[in-house]
Scaffold this motif. Structure first.
Motif, PDB file in Angstrom:
ATOM      1  N   GLU A   1       2.495 -11.113  10.675  1.00  0.00           N
ATOM      2  CA  GLU A   1       1.151 -10.834  11.202  1.00  0.00           C
ATOM      3  C   GLU A   1       0.867 -12.240  11.972  1.00  0.00           C
ATOM      4  O   GLU A   1      -0.124 -11.967  12.938  1.00  0.00           O
ATOM      5  CB  GLU A   1       0.271 -10.723   9.922  1.00  0.00           C
ATOM      6  CG  GLU A   1      -1.090 -10.395  10.253  1.00  0.00           C
ATOM      7  CD  GLU A   1      -1.874  -9.958   8.968  1.00  0.00           C
ATOM      8  OE1 GLU A   1      -3.227  -9.942   9.089  1.00  0.00           O
ATOM      9  OE2 GLU A   1      -1.302  -9.654   8.055  1.00  0.00           O
ATOM     10  N   THR A   2       1.444 -13.386  11.686  1.00  0.00           N
ATOM     11  CA  THR A   2       0.965 -14.614  12.267  1.00  0.00           C
ATOM     12  C   THR A   2       1.718 -15.019  13.170  1.00  0.00           C
ATOM     13  O   THR A   2       1.318 -16.118  13.809  1.00  0.00           O
ATOM     14  CB  THR A   2       0.858 -15.534  11.068  1.00  0.00           C
ATOM     15  OG1 THR A   2       1.820 -15.705  10.524  1.00  0.00           O
ATOM     16  CG2 THR A   2      -0.266 -15.229  10.012  1.00  0.00           C
ATOM     17  N   ARG A   3       2.849 -14.337  13.677  1.00  0.00           N
ATOM     18  CA  ARG A   3       3.973 -14.941  14.605  1.00  0.00           C
ATOM     19  C   ARG A   3       4.053 -13.672  15.750  1.00  0.00           C
ATOM     20  O   ARG A   3       3.934 -12.358  15.307  1.00  0.00           O
ATOM     21  CB  ARG A   3       5.092 -15.110  13.901  1.00  0.00           C
ATOM     22  CG  ARG A   3       5.161 -16.366  13.156  1.00  0.00           C
ATOM     23  CD  ARG A   3       6.602 -16.588  12.424  1.00  0.00           C
ATOM     24  NE  ARG A   3       7.384 -17.011  13.349  1.00  0.00           N
ATOM     25  CZ  ARG A   3       7.699 -18.037  13.642  1.00  0.00           C
ATOM     26  NH1 ARG A   3       7.161 -19.172  13.291  1.00  0.00           N
ATOM     27  NH2 ARG A   3       8.860 -18.310  14.414  1.00  0.00           N
TER      28      ARG A   3
ATOM     29  N   VAL B   1       4.937  -9.560   0.730  1.00  0.00           N
ATOM     30  CA  VAL B   1       3.935 -10.049   1.007  1.00  0.00           C
ATOM     31  C   VAL B   1       3.860 -11.246   1.934  1.00  0.00           C
ATOM     32  O   VAL B   1       3.339 -11.135   2.961  1.00  0.00           O
ATOM     33  CB  VAL B   1       2.758 -10.275  -0.215  1.00  0.00           C
ATOM     34  CG1 VAL B   1       1.488 -10.884   0.302  1.00  0.00           C
ATOM     35  CG2 VAL B   1       2.566  -9.239  -0.917  1.00  0.00           C
ATOM     36  N   LEU B   2       4.633 -12.290   1.727  1.00  0.00           N
ATOM     37  CA  LEU B   2       4.883 -13.412   2.493  1.00  0.00           C
ATOM     38  C   LEU B   2       5.478 -12.789   3.872  1.00  0.00           C
ATOM     39  O   LEU B   2       5.082 -13.437   5.025  1.00  0.00           O
ATOM     40  CB  LEU B   2       5.690 -14.577   1.921  1.00  0.00           C
ATOM     41  CG  LEU B   2       5.209 -15.178   0.668  1.00  0.00           C
ATOM     42  CD1 LEU B   2       6.054 -16.252   0.171  1.00  0.00           C
ATOM     43  CD2 LEU B   2       3.770 -15.760   1.097  1.00  0.00           C
TER      44      LEU B   2
ATOM     45  N   ARG C   1      -0.423  -6.275   4.910  1.00  0.00           N
ATOM     46  CA  ARG C   1      -0.902  -5.239   5.800  1.00  0.00           C
ATOM     47  C   ARG C   1       0.315  -4.617   6.412  1.00  0.00           C
ATOM     48  O   ARG C   1       1.072  -5.357   7.523  1.00  0.00           O
ATOM     49  CB  ARG C   1      -2.081  -5.736   7.078  1.00  0.00           C
ATOM     50  CG  ARG C   1      -3.206  -6.288   6.377  1.00  0.00           C
ATOM     51  CD  ARG C   1      -3.793  -5.037   5.711  1.00  0.00           C
ATOM     52  NE  ARG C   1      -5.161  -5.253   5.221  1.00  0.00           N
ATOM     53  CZ  ARG C   1      -5.621  -5.583   3.969  1.00  0.00           C
ATOM     54  NH1 ARG C   1      -4.470  -5.806   3.135  1.00  0.00           N
ATOM     55  NH2 ARG C   1      -6.660  -5.970   3.550  1.00  0.00           N
ATOM     56  N   PRO C   2       0.587  -3.286   6.385  1.00  0.00           N
ATOM     57  CA  PRO C   2       0.228  -2.611   5.586  1.00  0.00           C
ATOM     58  C   PRO C   2       0.060  -2.872   4.079  1.00  0.00           C
ATOM     59  O   PRO C   2       1.217  -3.736   3.844  1.00  0.00           O
ATOM     60  CB  PRO C   2       0.569  -1.349   5.813  1.00  0.00           C
ATOM     61  CG  PRO C   2       2.063  -1.449   6.242  1.00  0.00           C
ATOM     62  CD  PRO C   2       1.914  -2.569   6.937  1.00  0.00           C
ATOM     63  N   GLU C   3      -0.586  -2.309   3.110  1.00  0.00           N
ATOM     64  CA  GLU C   3      -0.271  -2.635   1.581  1.00  0.00           C
ATOM     65  C   GLU C   3       1.086  -2.079   1.315  1.00  0.00           C
ATOM     66  O   GLU C   3       1.562  -1.122   1.727  1.00  0.00           O
ATOM     67  CB  GLU C   3      -1.406  -2.019   0.999  1.00  0.00           C
ATOM     68  CG  GLU C   3      -2.814  -2.559   1.115  1.00  0.00           C
ATOM     69  CD  GLU C   3      -3.891  -2.006   0.433  1.00  0.00           C
ATOM     70  OE1 GLU C   3      -3.654  -1.223  -0.513  1.00  0.00           O
ATOM     71  OE2 GLU C   3      -5.306  -1.940   0.532  1.00  0.00           O
ATOM     72  N   LEU C   4       1.424  -3.103   0.341  1.00  0.00           N
ATOM     73  CA  LEU C   4       2.766  -2.397  -0.320  1.00  0.00           C
ATOM     74  C   LEU C   4       2.826  -0.895  -0.849  1.00  0.00           C
ATOM     75  O   LEU C   4       1.742  -0.730  -1.523  1.00  0.00           O
ATOM     76  CB  LEU C   4       3.320  -3.460  -1.063  1.00  0.00           C
ATOM     77  CG  LEU C   4       3.800  -4.798  -0.638  1.00  0.00           C
ATOM     78  CD1 LEU C   4       4.460  -5.775  -1.622  1.00  0.00           C
ATOM     79  CD2 LEU C   4       4.545  -4.841   0.656  1.00  0.00           C
TER      80      LEU C   4
END
Length: 614
Positions: free
Chosen positions: A285-287, A278-279, A549-552
């Motif tokens: 997603e943030t980079r 997840v991390l 995202r996407p879900e595991l």
């Protein structure tokens, strides 16, 4: 990330021994190989020192100890204040003038504005010592979860503070006398229970607490935050399932963004587990740029379902990360074991996993790595979330009876076998109460087993000094559910006393800073209550898994939990040899005794044979 030291001679004619301060500071050289500094007050009564690992503001303006404009305040910091940039802008708007871009300087100006209440504004992992020359007092402050360590010793008008227990000992001013209550605590839990340390004269500043040292000496620790605050008073809050999922996701994204703040590259420890995957997805997603992922592989696990390499590699490739796989063998273990015990700041049965993965990260040049540690405590990933409520439910009706408990222990000693034999014997003594059930679940040993490790006089004195149940009761709040209390206990005891403490010394031996986005006050205050309210033992950490995202995929979620599993039993058998408490194999109890013996030897304890069985 750094190693810090402070000495305050608050009474009498004592003055800081500069050589002692430097010995303490330089014992922590691996915590801070990038620089060192010191400051002494004009009257010689106060000294601060630091070893620096440069993460934010790499220039000399970020060096410590650091003062405010007029020199009335001085500070040394170990850790990071992740929201320092926004706090800095707020303070500039109020007229404060900054000389650096560092998070350390923010502490000084925020303290000028708000005093000790400033701690509630700081988002990060930190331990700092601040000298307030205006009021002639010293503050030693530790972050809400105790991610960063801070220890202190009080002796004849002198208070010493440092990031490591062994560093205080290395200064030469503190006795190496073993605390027998702490010794009993270690063999009961597998780690020394905070605020104790293994040495009589040294105590930890508790997590989420601070002490104030003035002319009259140190205050008792003042607690400013505890994990239970994230659960209290929220029973009437109502949210839809969709709202909980979205708010959890946004809170996690926010935490990840803050934990990526650095002026050096930040990597990620990647396993096949839900937490790190997840991390990883959120970092991506943030980079806009690739990041490094590190996975441990073991020769013994090749071709088995215990290997995490295939899952981790798949995730890294999907996210465009630069993936690094480090294969460790028994030979690597044997070559590193001396360093492992040299690094160990307090005795522990854990830490090998953190030591090896930190070594792997340092080998590729990283100074900072993200860990998924804390996900199990927040989202209910441990067996304790099932077993403790079950014991409470099915045994809670039993009357408290010493006769019944003793009879069951005697009978159980004859009919139970295997590694859990002693815990089954303790079922009627500990199972009926919440504090007892938690101890039974988490304990390394039962009290009646301690004569396997300790000589009679040391054992009796240690048992008089330490009882594990009050430790557990301290964190319990009866107004909360059993499940919430189990979460709080794992957060305030197992996470703090074992995982975070071991992670610190194991990583800092390799000059590596580990960050834990899932262990954060601001995150907890947003989602901890709903994480427990949404707990479903049949759907392993589903709320966390749905935040990616996407879900595991279901394959990730259904996969049996392994974490950074290490084939330690095989390795320890050869290392420990015939010094076995339990014959036939090397159990955690054998490893505990071995670790304590080696720790005492390395720490220069001369009376180990007086207390430990050989």
């Amino acid at each position: 990330m750094c190693g810090i030291v402070a000495i305050f001679c608050h009474a009498g004619s004592h003055r800081v021994d500069r050589n002692e301060l430097r010995l303490i500071r330089d014992h922590m050289a691996r915590r801070g190989p990038d620089g060192m500094g010191e400051w002494f007050s004009p009257d010689g009564r106060v000294g601060l020192g630091q070893r620096r690992l440069s993460i934010i503001d790499l220039s000399e303006t970020g060096a410590q100890p650091m003062s405010n404009e007029d020199g009335s305040l001085w500070v040394v910091l170990n850790g990071e204040i992740y929201n320092y940039a926004e706090l800095r802008q707020e303070l500039i708007a109020k007229g404060h003038v900054f000389r650096s871009r560092s998070d350390t300087e923010v502490i000084l100006h925020l303290y000028e504005e708000e005093g000790i209440e400033a701690v509630h504004r700081m988002r990060g992992m930190f331990a700092f010592v601040l000298w307030d020359g205006r009021e002639n007092k010293m503050l030693a402050v530790r972050d809400p979860f105790g991610i960063k360590p801070l220890y202190y010793a009080v002796d004849q008008g002198v208070v010493r503070v440092a990031s490591q227990v062994k560093a205080l000992i290395a200064g030469g001013g503190i006795s190496r006398e073993i605390d027998l209550g702490s010794l009993v605590g270690f063999f009961l839990w597998g780690s020394v229970p905070e605020p104790r340390t293994i040495f009589q004269g040294i105590r930890a500043v508790p997590a989420g607490s601070y002490i104030v040292v003035a002319e009259g000496g140190p205050s008792a620790p003042v607690q400013y935050w505890h994990p239970r605050k994230s659960y209290l008073g929220r029973q009437n809050e109502q949210k839809t399932r969709e709202d909980i999922i979205e708010e959890t996701r946004q809170a996690l994204l926010d935490a990840v963004k803050y934990h990526m703040v650095a002026d050096v590259p930040v990597g990620l420890f990647l396993s096949s587990g839900v937490d790190s995957n997840v991390l990883a997805s959120m970092i991506a997603e943030t980079r806009d740029t690739p990041f490094d992922t590190i996975t441990l592989a073991f020769e013994e696990f090749e071709g088995t379902n215990l290997s995490e390499t295939a899952f981790a590699k798949e995730t890294a490739e999907r996210l465009g990360a630069r993936h690094h796989q480090r294969v460790f063998s028994e030979k690597d273990f044997c070559q590193s074991v001396d360093d492992f015990f040299a690094a160990m700041d307090q005795p522990s049965i854990d830490g090998l996993n953190s030591f090896f993965v930190s070594k792997a990260a340092a080998e590729i040049g990283l100074k900072v790595a993200i860990s998924g540690c804390g996900g199990d405590e927040l989202f209910g990933g441990y067996p304790s979330f099932v077993t403790v409520p079950a014991m409470n439910r099915y045994l809670g009706f039993l009357p408290k009876s010493e006769i019944l408990a003793s009879a069951y222990e005697r009978i159980g000693g004859k009919i139970f076998f295997g590694r859990r034999k002693e815990k089954f014997r303790g079922l009627f003594r500990f199972g009926p109460t919440l504090d007892g059930a938690y101890f039974l679940q988490r304990a390394l040993s039962m009290p009646w087993e301690l004569d396997l490790f300790l000589k009679k006089d040391a054992l009796n004195e240690g048992l008089r000094d330490y009882d594990p149940l009050p430790d557990v009761k301290f964190h319990v709040d009866r107004s909360l559910s059993t499940l919430e209390n189990v979460a709080i206990l794992d957060q305030a005891m197992y996470l703090r006393n074992q995982l975070l403490r071991d992670m610190d010394w194991a990583s800092m031996w390799h000059s590596l800073e580990i960050r834990v986005p899932l262990v954060e006050r601001f995150l907890y205050e947003k989602i901890a209550y709903f994480a427990m309210r949404s707990y479903d033992r049949r759907r392993y950490k589903w709320l966390l898994a749905q935040s990616a995202r996407p879900e595991l995929s279901g394959e990730f979620i259904r996969r049996k939990k392994t974490g950074f599993l290490i084939p330690v039993e095989k390795w320890m058998t050869r290392l420990v040899g015939e010094n076995l408490v339990e014959k036939k194999n090397v159990s955690r109890k054998n490893w505990a005794l071995f670790c304590m013996r080696v720790f005492m030897e390395n720490a220069g304890v001369k009376d180990a044979s007086r207390v430990l069985l050989t």
